[in-house]
Design an enzyme around this catalytic site. Structure first.
Site, PDB file in Angstrom:
ATOM      1  N   CYS A  77      29.254  14.975  19.081  1.00 57.05           N
ATOM      2  CA  CYS A  77      29.350  13.690  18.384  1.00 57.05           C
ATOM      3  C   CYS A  77      28.916  13.846  16.922  1.00 57.05           C
ATOM      4  CB  CYS A  77      28.561  12.625  19.143  1.00 57.05           C
ATOM      5  SG  CYS A  77      28.944  10.968  18.609  1.00 57.05           S
ATOM      6  N   HIS A  99      30.273  12.938  24.736  1.00 54.31           N
ATOM      7  CA  HIS A  99      28.973  13.426  25.240  1.00 54.31           C
ATOM      8  C   HIS A  99      29.124  14.110  26.602  1.00 54.31           C
ATOM      9  CE1 HIS A  99      26.337  11.623  22.191  1.00 54.31           C
ATOM     10  NE2 HIS A  99      27.305  10.720  22.090  1.00 54.31           N
ATOM     11  N   GLU A 151      26.927  15.670  28.199  1.00 55.12           N
ATOM     12  CA  GLU A 151      25.679  15.610  28.968  1.00 55.12           C
ATOM     13  C   GLU A 151      25.573  14.357  29.825  1.00 55.12           C
ATOM     14  OE1 GLU A 151      26.079  15.257  25.795  1.00 55.12           O
ATOM     15  OE2 GLU A 151      24.742  13.779  24.878  1.00 55.12           O
TER      16      GLU A 151
END
Ligand code: XMP
Length: 564
Positions: free
Chosen positions: A86, A208, A210
């Site tokens: 990002c 993202h 994660e």
């Protein structure tokens, strides 16, 4: 040991990146995004430790605003593989001659991303330009399972294109790619989503990985860690125990060590480590019974530590002092202050009374997450305080100045501490224990705290928690294990009820149960109604002073987990 460095630019999910990679067996370290990396990369650390790649995290800021921190330029000259997530990608693009501008409308939530030859000016077939690109793109290839990727040799089938859902949250986009950067993936709205340098081992994601809502997120992180960086897994709890025990033996030697025990997981695990590493005769454990603890807490803590071989267990009974200090106080901050101040006073007094020599070490159960300021404080690595035990305590400050503070858990996340606790053969009850605030029941009894109210709340809370441990939730685990934290709080009001034919005024009890991963944000646990109703009845039947039970349905934010 191979390690991954994560530069934190302030995203809420930076911690998660670290945890995901550690869970796959590779150690991660987080530093502020603008930290100086002199001597950190590419220098090898002790014992052959070295960073094999760097991840640049997300951020709430924009690269073109003054608040958007920039990394040490060594990042770009290190020759190490980089992964920008990002803001991290925007940063890499901006710092290397590309342009970043605001989007007409934020991309937020699940966004479809297409990877492949038609995605943009790059494409899978151009992977040849960067020999590591097929290894990185293996993370996106749905035909490759995680196990194949963690082996480090998997390559994407570059003849095909892939479409998947990625979780995004950004208001800026790359409008001009930096020289040499190629677009490999594009969002449904037509903005760059995956960018790879043609000549350097640099990779970027506008989403993202994660976050669990990103499909193939774990595989993408694995492709970077194992495929691109060629990390070998070396991070195991067994190894950590060995390392930390060696460190304790070396530093403490034959000196005494003092640990303040709260009864929670962290300090108990730290206590177990000490007792299993040093001669128990060297280890002093101090626990304060403030009278603001849960039911049977002192007895359980004492029994648990004795089982671990504690010889010098100093239990300080100071209920009366705490109740006197809280007398007449109703303001939450005043109550917290009173408890915190008294804690320090008693701690100083009792440690002095023990007469331990100046060479005595102070051991604390500080976790990795306690050391890193999450979110907004980019660039300021703040040493946050574990609990109110340590706030401004002259004892801790003096010991720190003298180099006599040891924090053996300071590289671990909470779930890693739990794993460590299991390896040290701690009772499952201790390892799974929900968090408990330092000021204890003082912040769960609204209004003035009295001994009578403490007893009522302790009793009601015990019934609630026991039921949660006994009942199964939808996943098959106990309700207690499905819930991140549960407790009861006592409101300063009585309501009308009937008992037999007689009107009675009973206290109003609130039940709280939340889901969370770290306590920073929390959702309300969606209780099966049957359990909630039965637990309510059980409480009003067994704790006679409770006339009414309510369930708190507020998430955090806007509410906090505790009521005060
Ligand atoms: P809040 O109420 O801030 O709580 O949403 C977040 C988490 O922190 C715990 N908590 C504390 N822990 N000392 C502690 O050691 C404190 O003063 C304290 N206040 C809140 C709370 O139980 C939750 O897990």
């Amino acid at each position: 040991m191979d390690k991954i460095l994560i530069l934190d630019f302030g995203s809420q999910t930076t911690q998660l990146i670290g945890r995901r990679i550690r869970d796959m067996g590779v150690y991660t370290e987080i530093l502020p995004g603008d930290a100086s990396l002199e001597g950190i990369i590419p220098a090898a650390g002790e014992g052959g430790d070295r960073f094999r790649g760097i991840i640049l995290s997300g951020s709430p800021e924009s690269v073109y605003s003054s608040a958007g921190a920039a990394p040490d330029k060594r990042v770009y000259h290190s020759g190490l593989p980089l992964l920008g997530i990002c803001y991290g990608l925007q940063r890499m693009n901006f710092d290397n001659g590309g342009r970043v501008e605001p989007l007409p409308r934020r991309e937020y939530g699940g966004v479809e991303v297409r990877i492949g030859p038609s995605a943009g000016n790059g494409g899978l077939r151009d992977g040849a330009a960067n020999p590591l690109a097929p290894r990185f793109l293996a993370g996106f290839d749905p035909s490759l399972p995680l196990t194949a990727i963690t082996a480090g040799t998997a390559s994407a089938d570059t003849g095909r294109g892939f479409t998947f859902t990625a979780w995004m949250s950004h208001g800026d986009t790359l409008t001009v790619l930096a020289p040499g950067f190629l677009e490999y993936g594009r969002s449904a709205a037509g903005f760059p989503a995956v960018v790879i340098s043609g000549s350097k081992p640099w990779f970027g994601l506008q989403f993202h990985p994660e976050v669990t809502h990103s499909e193939r997120g774990l595989e993408i992180l694995a492709a970077f860690t194992f495929g691109v960086c060629q990390c070998k897994p070396g991070w195991t709890m067994e190894q950590y125990i060995e390392e930390v025990r060696r460190l304790l033996q070396e530093r403490v030697g034959t000196n005494p060590a003092l640990l303040l025990i709260s009864g929670g997981v962290d300090s108990t695990v730290a206590g177990a480590l000490l007792l299993k590493t040093l001669d128990p005769g060297q280890v002093h454990l101090m626990y304060m019974d403030t009278g603001l603890m849960r039911k049977d807490e002192t007895r359980t803590v004492k029994a648990g530590l004795e089982r671990l071989g504690a010889r010098h267990l100093h239990i300080i009974h100071c209920e009366d002092e705490f109740l006197s200090a809280l007398k007449g106080l109703t303001d939450p901050e005043a109550k917290r202050r009173a408890v915190g101040d008294l804690f320090i006073t008693i701690q100083e007094r009792e440690v002095a009374r023990l007469g331990l020599p100046g060479s005595c070490f102070l051991v604390q159960g500080t976790l990795y997450t306690d050391l890193i300021e999450s979110g907004k404080g980019v660039g300021k690595k703040a040493r946050l305080i574990k609990s109110h035990h340590n706030v401004g305590s002259p004892l801790v400050e003096a010991k720190r100045k003298a180099g006599l503070v040891i924090e053996p858990l300071d590289r671990l996340y909470k779930d890693e501490v739990r794993r460590l606790g299991r390896l040290l053969a701690l009772d499952e009850d201790v390892v799974r224990r929900h968090p408990f605030p330092g000021p204890g029941l003082a912040v769960r009894i609204l209004g003035e705290v009295t001994r009578e109210k403490c007893d009522i709340l302790r009793e009601a809370d015990a019934v609630y928690i026991e039921e949660l441990k006994r009942r199964r939730g939808p996943s098959g685990e106990s309700l207690y294990d499905e819930i991140w934290q549960a407790f009861a709080a006592l409101l300063p009001i009585r309501s009308v009820g009937v008992a037999g034919d007689i009107r009675k005024y009973g206290w109003v009890l609130v039940l709280r149960a939340i889901t969370s991963s770290d306590g920073m944000t929390a959702g309300v646990y969606p209780f099966p109604a049957k359990d909630l109703l039965e637990i309510s009845t059980l409480i009003t039947n067994t704790v006679k002073d409770i006339g009414r039970v309510t369930y708190d349905i507020s998430s955090k934010p806007p509410a906090t987990i505790e009521w005060e």
